[in-house]
Design a protein around this motif. Structure first.
Motif, short mmCIF file in Angstrom:
data_model
loop_
_atom_site.label_atom_id
_atom_site.label_comp_id
_atom_site.label_asym_id
_atom_site.label_seq_id
_atom_site.Cartn_x
_atom_site.Cartn_y
_atom_site.Cartn_z
N LEU A 321 0.84 -1.20 0.00
CA LEU A 321 0.00 0.00 0.00
C LEU A 321 0.87 1.25 0.00
O LEU A 321 0.64 2.19 -0.75
CB LEU A 321 -0.87 0.02 1.25
N PHE A 324 2.49 1.76 -3.41
CA PHE A 324 1.50 2.24 -4.36
C PHE A 324 1.16 3.71 -4.12
O PHE A 324 1.14 4.54 -5.03
CB PHE A 324 0.23 1.39 -4.29
N LEU A 325 0.95 4.03 -2.88
CA LEU A 325 0.49 5.38 -2.57
C LEU A 325 1.59 6.40 -2.82
O LEU A 325 1.32 7.54 -3.21
CB LEU A 325 -0.01 5.44 -1.13
N ASN A 328 1.82 7.50 -6.42
CA ASN A 328 0.62 8.15 -6.96
C ASN A 328 0.52 9.62 -6.54
O ASN A 328 0.98 9.98 -5.48
CB ASN A 328 -0.62 7.42 -6.49
N ARG B 307 -13.50 2.85 8.76
CA ARG B 307 -14.23 4.09 8.51
C ARG B 307 -15.57 3.67 7.92
O ARG B 307 -15.70 3.49 6.71
CB ARG B 307 -13.48 4.97 7.49
N LEU B 321 -8.74 -4.30 -3.13
CA LEU B 321 -7.43 -4.21 -2.47
C LEU B 321 -6.71 -5.54 -2.57
O LEU B 321 -5.52 -5.60 -2.88
CB LEU B 321 -7.62 -3.87 -1.00
N ASP C 314 -2.75 10.69 6.35
CA ASP C 314 -3.90 9.79 6.46
C ASP C 314 -4.97 10.19 5.45
O ASP C 314 -5.54 9.33 4.74
CB ASP C 314 -4.44 9.87 7.90
N ILE C 317 -3.82 9.19 1.92
CA ILE C 317 -3.99 7.75 1.71
C ILE C 317 -5.44 7.45 1.37
O ILE C 317 -5.74 6.75 0.40
CB ILE C 317 -3.56 6.97 2.97
N GLU C 318 -6.36 8.01 2.15
CA GLU C 318 -7.78 7.78 1.89
C GLU C 318 -8.16 8.24 0.49
O GLU C 318 -8.87 7.55 -0.24
CB GLU C 318 -8.64 8.52 2.93
N ASN C 320 -6.18 8.74 -2.19
CA ASN C 320 -5.54 7.90 -3.21
C ASN C 320 -6.24 6.56 -3.33
O ASN C 320 -6.48 6.06 -4.44
CB ASN C 320 -4.07 7.67 -2.86
N LEU C 321 -6.55 6.00 -2.21
CA LEU C 321 -7.22 4.70 -2.22
C LEU C 321 -8.54 4.81 -2.95
O LEU C 321 -8.89 3.95 -3.77
CB LEU C 321 -7.49 4.26 -0.78
#
Lengths: 328, 328, 328
Positions: A321, A324-325, A328, B307, B321, C314, C317-318, C320-321
């Motif tokens: 993760l 990947f992040l 990006n 979340r 994922l 944080d 990340i959210e 990008n995800l």
């Protein structure tokens, strides 16, 4: 007690002054010249150079670069366990032994009490209950009827133990714990309202168990909720009805285990763990703090993550993760 | 009681011996020949082949491959609800009815107590409080002043109910619960120090509510914290000031609901859920265990994940994922 | 009290009727014409148009589009703090001052009690303990031996305070809290069984601390668990042995802090947070609800997420995800 006497007591090897008088124990950061401390965790080795302790328990292979003449070392095989032994030796509180039964209690007529028992003020004990010798029941505790408590137990203030609970020897229950309260069982009726499912079982706690403050262990719906020998449970843990926990398993604070789940022996369960109901965790499982487990585990090992996975997989997911992040 | 009599009582259809004498209830795994048990969850059907129970309650469409003559079946529309009915029938404890008022209590002069009440040892009840008929207050409970408790309530040992709380009929409060303690309100002053916000409201608990052990329900800052009719709350739940919970909502253990949040009717909230303050959850919402909710929910359905998201989205994220991580 | 008198008391500026008689306080949604309420949070400004309150405290720059003659405004610099002041003024309960010592207590001979003290029913106080003037100890509380409690403290019902605890002035401890229970220390012996590590330290709570219901603060193994001046702790919080918490830090409900962790000053820790043992959190750190912290934090700021990260990371990340998942 001199450093030489301590070394002899602990079967340790002394480097330094064997005649130094030690009066108490201390933490390495702030121990004084008449105190002894210990180094077990390598993270604390850095304090060797600065501690004011007169003596330090260290492991047999502890290495020193700068010898400090004013600090006597005692080498033992396990500095921590040796230190625990010393804590008891140096406990200067001279605790008087508490025995006897306060006049301000309510003890039903046919309760049976063993020898050398201590029952403190405002304790209530219901009929047919039996408390073994040398057990101590502290103030404001309620023990319901038909409760069996073994020898050498300590029940701290404001604990409640409900009817038919069966508690072994050498059990410690901390304040505010509730043993044998109703399990949470609600069946939805046809009108959408819930009907309380009667909770008719009990709780069985075997020898050598310790239960933390404000922890709950609910009675079984039918049968027994079982806490096996040697289990150690921290504060604010919730153990639901019909759960079974195997020998020598430890459970850290704020963990919750839902109904009818069975946990094996020698498990280590971190703080704030959640385990759903009706599953099985095998022996020798380690569950990291704040991990949630929703399926049975039949392979020993370490499990971590919000959705508990084998630790290796969890680490891989985190690393992937991250990669990947970052791209990006 | 014979199997025939049981079948008649439950309006069930018997297959096997109608004259078998049943003396108690048991779990299917370890029931004995003079016991009756039940199969409701299909996972337990496998035990049919091996149970030693004399009789089993099963559903009307329960299928058997190998008929066992020694096991009498009673077919009913809902084996579980029927079993609950039997639990009460077979409760052999012959509980004597506890009534009366212990001499070791502290009850203010103008407290009003209904008929057939039971007040156990070391209970304190403050002035102007009223307790309805047939309610039971167990040992070491503190009831503050101006508290209203309805009929047929059970307040278990070591519970605390603060002033001005208003509790309906048929309410059960388990040990160690604290009802009406101060809400957590701290205002930061200009010097960086906190000033306690006075908590002047109260708690209102309607009829048929059950509240678990060591659960807290804080009083409102102003107004009322409201727990509506039929709400069922498990152990170690935290309900902050000014929260309102709608009828027939159930909340599992270790869940926390922050201040002023309003939760609808018929919700099911899993264990270890966290819900922030000042939001609204509509009726008929299901929140999975260990889910955190930080925004209002206005669509009924299932919400899960760290979340909290609609469950379908949460599952999709997990699947995507997984796919991504496996390909890397 | 008239609106004019209130304006004078709060040093506010009145718009409307200065002779309106106000009898009590209310919430803006349901206040009555003889009540005063306040608007501090902009989210509540919408209620201005519909409230039935006779008067509203508002900020100096509060803007109104539609003037309502029937609502008197009082402009103050901080409506919320002014409202807190009024709450105390309008507290009509006329609480009588509770003092004296109940006859139904157990107080050891050499306990020292300050002036104007209140000790309620079924309280036990062990030998050598000292309680400062004007402090109140409510029913069913246990105070062990050698406990020091300062002036103006409130110890609510069913609290337990263990030996050698040292509690400052103006401290409030809510019901069911356990102060100074044994830390959870278990050393694994060579036979795989755990040995209890003696817990010989104590708890030190400084002035102006508030501790929530059913919260636990464990005694140190050696030395002290320290809660510094002005710390505010909510319900069901677990503070393990040897933890230290800096001045003016607030901790919301159901958070757990593992052993020996040190937390700085002026931190804000959300509900359900988990913090591992043996780490340091610096001053001025904000930790979001349900965040887990497993490493020391040495930079002030906001930290969030299941695996606590700086809040900016944080959020990234959210985001990008989300982007990735939507494109898959």
């Amino acid at each position: 007690m001199t450093t030489g006497e301590i070394a002899e007591l602990l079967n340790g090897k002394i480097t330094g002054n064997a005649n130094l008088e030690i009066n108490s124990i201390g933490k390495i950061e702030n121990a004084k010249p008449d105190q002894i401390t210990f180094i077990s965790n390598p993270l604390y080795e850095k304090y060797y150079g600065s501690t004011n302790a007169g003596a330090v328990l260290v492991s047999k292979d502890f290495k020193i670069n700068n010898i400090r003449k004013e600090v006597t070392l005692i080498r033992v095989s396990d500095p921590y366990l040796s230190f625990l032994e010393l804590i008891e030796k140096f406990d200067n509180e001279n605790e008087e032994i508490e025995t006897g039964i306060s006049a301000q209690t309510s003890i039903a007529d046919n309760v049976r009490l063993g020898d050398d028992i201590f029952i403190d003020d405002f304790v209530k004990i219901g009929k047919n209950s039996i408390i073994g010798e040398n057990s101590k029941i502290y103030s404001n505790v309620t023990i319901d009827k038909n409760v069996l408590i073994g020898k050498n137990c300590i029940i701290y203030p404001n604990t409640v133990i409900f009817k038919n609970s069966n508690i072994g020897d050498n059990v410690i229950i901390h304040s505010g714990a509730v043993i044998g309260g109703d399990g949470f069982g609600q069946a939805k009726g046809e009108d959408g309202k819930y009907i309380k499912i009667p909770q008719k079982g009990s709780v069985k706690i075997d020898d050598d168990v310790e239960i933390g403050s404000n922890t709950n262990i609910d009675r079984a719906t039918i049968g027994e909720t079982i806490i096996s020998r040697g289990v150690k449970i921290d504060n604010q843990v919730q153990i639901a009805h019909n759960v079974e926990i195997g020998e020598d398993t430890v459970i850290a604070a704020q963990t919750g285990i839902a109904g009818s789940t069975k946990i094996g022996k020698n498990c280590m369960i971190g703080g704030k763990v959640g385990i759903v109901g009706h599953i099985k965790i095998c022996d020798n499982v380690i569950i990291g703090a704040a991990t949630n487990i929703s399926k049975s585990i039949d392979t020993p090992g370490i499990y971590t993550g919000y959705r508990g996975k084998p630790h290796r997989d969890d680490l891989k997911i985190e690393a992937n993760l991250k990669k990947f992040l970052e791209s990006n």
